[in-house]
Design a protein around this motif. Structure first.
Motif, short mmCIF file in Angstrom:
data_model
loop_
_atom_site.label_atom_id
_atom_site.label_comp_id
_atom_site.label_asym_id
_atom_site.label_seq_id
_atom_site.Cartn_x
_atom_site.Cartn_y
_atom_site.Cartn_z
N GLN A 160 57.14 74.11 25.15
CA GLN A 160 57.17 72.67 24.85
C GLN A 160 56.09 71.94 25.64
N ALA A 161 55.91 72.30 26.90
CA ALA A 161 54.85 71.69 27.72
C ALA A 161 53.48 72.03 27.14
N LEU A 162 53.33 73.24 26.59
CA LEU A 162 52.08 73.63 25.94
C LEU A 162 51.82 72.78 24.71
N VAL A 163 52.84 72.56 23.90
CA VAL A 163 52.70 71.70 22.71
C VAL A 163 52.25 70.30 23.15
N GLU A 164 52.85 69.77 24.19
CA GLU A 164 52.48 68.44 24.67
C GLU A 164 51.05 68.42 25.20
N ALA A 165 50.61 69.50 25.85
CA ALA A 165 49.23 69.58 26.33
C ALA A 165 48.26 69.63 25.14
N VAL A 166 48.64 70.35 24.10
CA VAL A 166 47.80 70.43 22.91
C VAL A 166 47.67 69.04 22.27
N GLU A 167 48.79 68.33 22.15
CA GLU A 167 48.74 66.97 21.61
C GLU A 167 47.83 66.08 22.45
N ALA A 168 47.86 66.25 23.75
CA ALA A 168 47.07 65.40 24.65
C ALA A 168 45.59 65.75 24.66
N HIS A 169 45.23 67.01 24.34
CA HIS A 169 43.85 67.45 24.52
C HIS A 169 43.14 67.88 23.25
N ILE A 172 40.59 66.80 17.54
CA ILE A 172 40.82 66.35 16.16
C ILE A 172 42.11 65.54 16.07
N ARG A 173 43.15 65.91 16.80
CA ARG A 173 44.36 65.08 16.81
C ARG A 173 44.03 63.70 17.34
N ASP A 174 43.27 63.66 18.44
CA ASP A 174 42.87 62.37 19.00
C ASP A 174 42.07 61.55 17.98
#
Length: 188
Positions: A160-169, A172-174
């Motif tokens: 879950q922390a990895l998913v949140e890190a992916v969302e933050a970094h 393309i999501r940004d």
């Protein structure tokens, strides 16, 4: 999209190359400046073909290989269905960026991904595109991503922390989640 880690390097990422990249960018922040481009040719109707341009880092080409992509629309959306549509390419761009960001962020955290699968959907309301309702934006209304990841050396909380890190970094999501200036100029 499913990725199965079969490389000897954790997550297919060369940890020394990752560390060297981090060190180089910390010492020379200008190395973080990267430009991507394409040249697009309209083929008629909703069908187009694009060719990638040089990838430029800090003003110098770092990849000159060319790739070709096409897009079209399904017949129900005025196209001839010769290629994926731009909405599917948006999802592919996000999927590709998520996969790379998952691999890099997992490697930094010492997580060895065994599998990664991303289910993605996006919704559009054609009233905006067709100009029927000015209150409806022509762009995507929502993007949904469901992550399926396995890593025997990580807990559910770690993933879950990895998913949140992916969302933050994820770049393309940004790009999709935040306003980006887009300038369109007619060449004369």
């Amino acid at each position: 999209m499913t990725i199965t880690n079969q490389k000897t390097a954790p997550n297919g990422i060369d940890t020394q190359a990752l560390q060297d990249t981090l060190d180089a960018v910390r010492k020379q922040p200008e190395l973080a400046q990267v430009t991507f481009g394409i040249d697009c040719e309209w083929l008629g109707g909703c069908h187009q073909r694009s060719t990638t341009a040089d990838v430029v880092q800090n003003g110098a080409p770092v990849r000159t290989t060319r790739f070709t992509m096409e897009s079209d629309e399904p017949e129900a959306l005025l196209g001839t269905d010769h290629a994926p549509n731009p909405g599917e390419y948006v999802l592919q761009a996000l999927a590709g960026c998520y996969a790379a960001t998952f691999a890099a962020q997992a490697t930094v955290r010492g997580i060895e991904l065994e599998t990664l699968r991303l289910e993605m959907e996006t919704d559009f309301d054609l009233q905006g595109f067709l100009g029927i309702d000015q209150r409806v934006r022509p762009g995507a209304q929502a993007i949904r991503v469901v992550v399926h990841a396995t890593a025997s050396n990580a807990s559910g909380e770690d993933l879950q922390a990895l998913v949140e890190a992916v969302e933050a970094h994820s770049p393309i999501r940004d790009t999709l989640a935040n306003p980006v200036p887009v300038t369109t100029t007619l060449a004369r």
